[in-house]
Design a protein around this motif. Structure first.
Motif, PDB file in Angstrom:
ATOM      1  N   ARG A 141       1.000  -1.270  -0.451  1.00  0.00           N
ATOM      2  CA  ARG A 141       0.153   0.170   0.132  1.00  0.00           C
ATOM      3  C   ARG A 141       1.052   1.042   0.011  1.00  0.00           C
ATOM      4  NH1 ARG A 141      -1.981   3.555   3.357  1.00  0.00           N
ATOM      5  NH2 ARG A 141      -0.605   3.275   5.425  1.00  0.00           N
ATOM      6  N   VAL A 142       2.153   0.655   0.538  1.00  0.00           N
ATOM      7  CA  VAL A 142       3.301   2.185   0.928  1.00  0.00           C
ATOM      8  C   VAL A 142       4.297   2.020  -0.546  1.00  0.00           C
ATOM      9  CG1 VAL A 142       5.048   3.562   2.047  1.00  0.00           C
ATOM     10  CG2 VAL A 142       2.620   2.995   3.398  1.00  0.00           C
ATOM     11  N   ARG A 143       4.613   0.688  -0.148  1.00  0.00           N
ATOM     12  CA  ARG A 143       5.677   0.621  -1.386  1.00  0.00           C
ATOM     13  C   ARG A 143       5.292   1.304  -2.857  1.00  0.00           C
ATOM     14  NH1 ARG A 143       6.755  -4.378   0.355  1.00  0.00           N
ATOM     15  NH2 ARG A 143       6.334  -5.415  -1.912  1.00  0.00           N
ATOM     16  N   ASN A 310       3.799   7.171  10.481  1.00  0.00           N
ATOM     17  CA  ASN A 310       2.350   7.645  10.401  1.00  0.00           C
ATOM     18  C   ASN A 310       2.484   8.507   8.538  1.00  0.00           C
ATOM     19  OD1 ASN A 310       1.298   8.341  12.967  1.00  0.00           O
ATOM     20  ND2 ASN A 310       3.589   8.986  12.886  1.00  0.00           N
ATOM     21  N   TRP A 311       3.393   7.553   7.742  1.00  0.00           N
ATOM     22  CA  TRP A 311       3.191   7.922   6.161  1.00  0.00           C
ATOM     23  C   TRP A 311       1.430   7.950   5.507  1.00  0.00           C
ATOM     24  CZ3 TRP A 311       1.771   6.393   1.305  1.00  0.00           C
ATOM     25  CH2 TRP A 311       1.976   6.986   0.396  1.00  0.00           C
ATOM     26  N   SER A 312       1.452   8.912   4.685  1.00  0.00           N
ATOM     27  CA  SER A 312       1.097   9.376   4.210  1.00  0.00           C
ATOM     28  C   SER A 312       1.219   9.612   2.671  1.00  0.00           C
ATOM     29  CB  SER A 312      -0.109  10.046   5.151  1.00  0.00           C
ATOM     30  OG  SER A 312       0.010  11.111   5.434  1.00  0.00           O
ATOM     31  N   LEU A 313      -0.140   9.627   2.046  1.00  0.00           N
ATOM     32  CA  LEU A 313       0.497  10.360   0.529  1.00  0.00           C
ATOM     33  C   LEU A 313       0.523  12.507   1.101  1.00  0.00           C
ATOM     34  CD1 LEU A 313       0.881  10.079  -2.779  1.00  0.00           C
ATOM     35  CD2 LEU A 313      -1.317  10.465  -2.752  1.00  0.00           C
ATOM     36  N   TYR A 314       0.151  12.371   1.630  1.00  0.00           N
ATOM     37  CA  TYR A 314      -0.281  13.798   1.878  1.00  0.00           C
ATOM     38  C   TYR A 314       1.459  14.386   3.109  1.00  0.00           C
ATOM     39  CZ  TYR A 314      -0.909  18.088   4.987  1.00  0.00           C
ATOM     40  OH  TYR A 314      -1.054  19.751   4.925  1.00  0.00           O
ATOM     41  N   LEU A 315       1.687  13.646   3.526  1.00  0.00           N
ATOM     42  CA  LEU A 315       3.481  13.937   4.092  1.00  0.00           C
ATOM     43  C   LEU A 315       3.754  13.548   3.386  1.00  0.00           C
ATOM     44  CD1 LEU A 315       4.437  14.257   7.001  1.00  0.00           C
ATOM     45  CD2 LEU A 315       4.183  11.924   7.439  1.00  0.00           C
ATOM     46  N   GLU A 316       4.101  12.724   2.381  1.00  0.00           N
ATOM     47  CA  GLU A 316       4.868  12.391   1.589  1.00  0.00           C
ATOM     48  C   GLU A 316       4.661  14.193   0.290  1.00  0.00           C
ATOM     49  OE1 GLU A 316       7.628   9.528  -0.470  1.00  0.00           O
ATOM     50  OE2 GLU A 316       6.803   9.614   1.586  1.00  0.00           O
ATOM     51  N   LEU A 317       3.910  14.760   0.033  1.00  0.00           N
ATOM     52  CA  LEU A 317       4.328  15.131  -0.588  1.00  0.00           C
ATOM     53  C   LEU A 317       4.290  16.777  -0.066  1.00  0.00           C
ATOM     54  CD1 LEU A 317       0.698  14.832  -3.544  1.00  0.00           C
ATOM     55  CD2 LEU A 317       3.225  14.411  -3.607  1.00  0.00           C
ATOM     56  N   LYS A 318       3.739  16.333   1.245  1.00  0.00           N
ATOM     57  CA  LYS A 318       4.226  18.188   2.475  1.00  0.00           C
ATOM     58  C   LYS A 318       6.220  18.194   2.403  1.00  0.00           C
ATOM     59  CE  LYS A 318       4.293  19.591   6.450  1.00  0.00           C
ATOM     60  NZ  LYS A 318       3.501  19.475   8.155  1.00  0.00           N
ATOM     61  N   ILE A 319       6.660  16.496   2.327  1.00  0.00           N
ATOM     62  CA  ILE A 319       8.121  16.173   2.711  1.00  0.00           C
ATOM     63  C   ILE A 319       8.912  17.137   0.900  1.00  0.00           C
ATOM     64  CG2 ILE A 319      10.145  15.316   2.518  1.00  0.00           C
ATOM     65  CD1 ILE A 319       8.636  13.231   4.731  1.00  0.00           C
ATOM     66  N   ILE A 320       7.787  16.860   0.250  1.00  0.00           N
ATOM     67  CA  ILE A 320       8.408  17.199  -1.016  1.00  0.00           C
ATOM     68  C   ILE A 320       8.723  18.917  -1.446  1.00  0.00           C
ATOM     69  CG2 ILE A 320       8.283  17.066  -3.695  1.00  0.00           C
ATOM     70  CD1 ILE A 320       7.836  14.250  -3.367  1.00  0.00           C
ATOM     71  N   LEU A 321       7.199  19.597  -0.938  1.00  0.00           N
ATOM     72  CA  LEU A 321       7.501  20.886  -0.801  1.00  0.00           C
ATOM     73  C   LEU A 321       7.946  21.595  -0.003  1.00  0.00           C
ATOM     74  CD1 LEU A 321       5.530  23.050  -2.125  1.00  0.00           C
ATOM     75  CD2 LEU A 321       3.585  22.389  -0.049  1.00  0.00           C
TER      76      LEU A 321
END
Length: 333
Positions: A141-143, A310-321
């Motif tokens: 689900r994450v990979r 607490n991985w989430s798509l939102y957290l992933e994109l937030k870190i990129i930003l």
């Protein structure tokens, strides 16, 4: 926001805020080990006052003669507890109840994750965080979404930054003759070693006396190397590591084996960060200013483990930003 930091009898440190929206006082019994400047700034928006209680050989005197008078100012108390300081927790609770004030109690482990968005890592390697009995390994689900993000952004980033690769090649050759790329052994997922690729930013003799952390105003760094570090241009060749499946775009910073061996022995739960692939950038890298040594490694681990838990798509994109903001603001290490 203007804050005042004062010391009361060298025991209780108080942080005051004139702009806080709540009349509630926050009391932390495990002192301020896990609280950084960013955390205090965030908390002072919510609490009228913060009381940080350090170690003391005489808790009864400390609490009764120093903390008790402060409680008269507030009707609500938020007590952040740590089982290590069980005695002082009970004393504070009794003081508050005796004064007929309301109190809410939160374990430091839960407080960190809920309010500070990081995982509490004990200062003592024998202390246990019950929230870290298990740390997940990324499943499908994450990979899969991470893989799509890694490959797509890496291709776009390579095409967009290709002129910088050419520029860096000639600037490095001009300022510090020698190899343009620097290969360094790093620790990856499941403690597997790999060669991390970077643009070389230091002189060829930078580690003639052995491995050491880089630091601010490092004399081993040549001028363009310093610019690359500020803008993180030196990290661009790690795109190749992503294509080789050594790295992910987002993840814990890959460290050198000589350092991870020390950290594994001195920092609780440090090896948990190797449950996932390391990254070119990561939550710890954008949330914590650059630092070297065990103290900083422990604090960065707090953010790395929060990311894993607490991985989430939102957290992933937030870190990129946030990484883009760091690069554009030249706030790299």
């Amino acid at each position: 926001m203007k804050n005042t930091y004062v010391s009361n009898r060298r025991y209780v440190h108080r942080l005051l805020s004139k702009t806080a929206v709540s009349e509630e006082v926050l009391i932390v019994t495990s002192y301020d080990y896990f609280l950084q400047k960013r955390d205090l700034s965030l908390l002072l928006r919510k609490y009228k006052e913060i009381i940080l209680i350090p170690h003391s050989d005489d808790d009864d005197y400390l609490l009764n003669h120093t903390v008790r008078p402060l409680l008269d100012k507030f009707e609500k108390v938020h007590l952040v507890t740590n089982p290590v300081y069980d005695k002082r927790n009970r004393v504070i609770y009794e003081l508050v109840v005796r004064k007929n004030k309301s109190i809410r109690i939160t374990p430091v482990y839960d407080f960190c994750e809920k309010h500070l968005k990081k995982v509490y890592i004990p200062d003592d390697i024998t202390e246990i965080n019950p929230n870290l009995l298990t740390v997940p390994v990324f499943g499908r689900r994450v990979r899969y979404p991470k893989k799509i993000i890694d490959v797509s952004i890496s291709i776009i980033l390579f095409l967009f930054t290709f002129p910088l690769w050419i520029l860096s090649y000639f600037r490095i050759k001009f300022q510090s003759p020698g190899p343009v790329f620097y290969y360094q052994e790093r620790v990856g997922m499941r403690n597997k070693l790999f060669n991390c690729i970077k643009f070389r930013s230091m002189r060829l003799d930078a580690e003639q006396n052995g491995a050491s952390f880089s630091k601010k105003n490092d004399s081993r760094i040549f001028p363009y190397g310093s610019f690359m570090r500020l803008t993180r241009i030196d990290e661009l060749p790690q795109i190749i590591n992503i294509f080789r499946r050594d790295l992910s775009l987002i993840g814990p910073r890959p460290e050198r084996p000589v350092f991870t061996e020390t950290f594994d022995e001195t920092i609780p739960y440090y090896n948990f960060r190797h449950n996932i692939k390391p990254g070119i950038t990561g939550y710890a890298q954008v949330m914590y200013s650059y630092g070297a040594g065990v103290f900083d490694a422990r604090h960065k681990l707090m953010y790395d483990l929060y990311y894993i838990k607490n991985w989430s798509l939102y957290l992933e994109l937030k870190i990129i930003l946030m990484t883009a903001v760091v690069i554009l603001g030249k706030k790299g290490r």
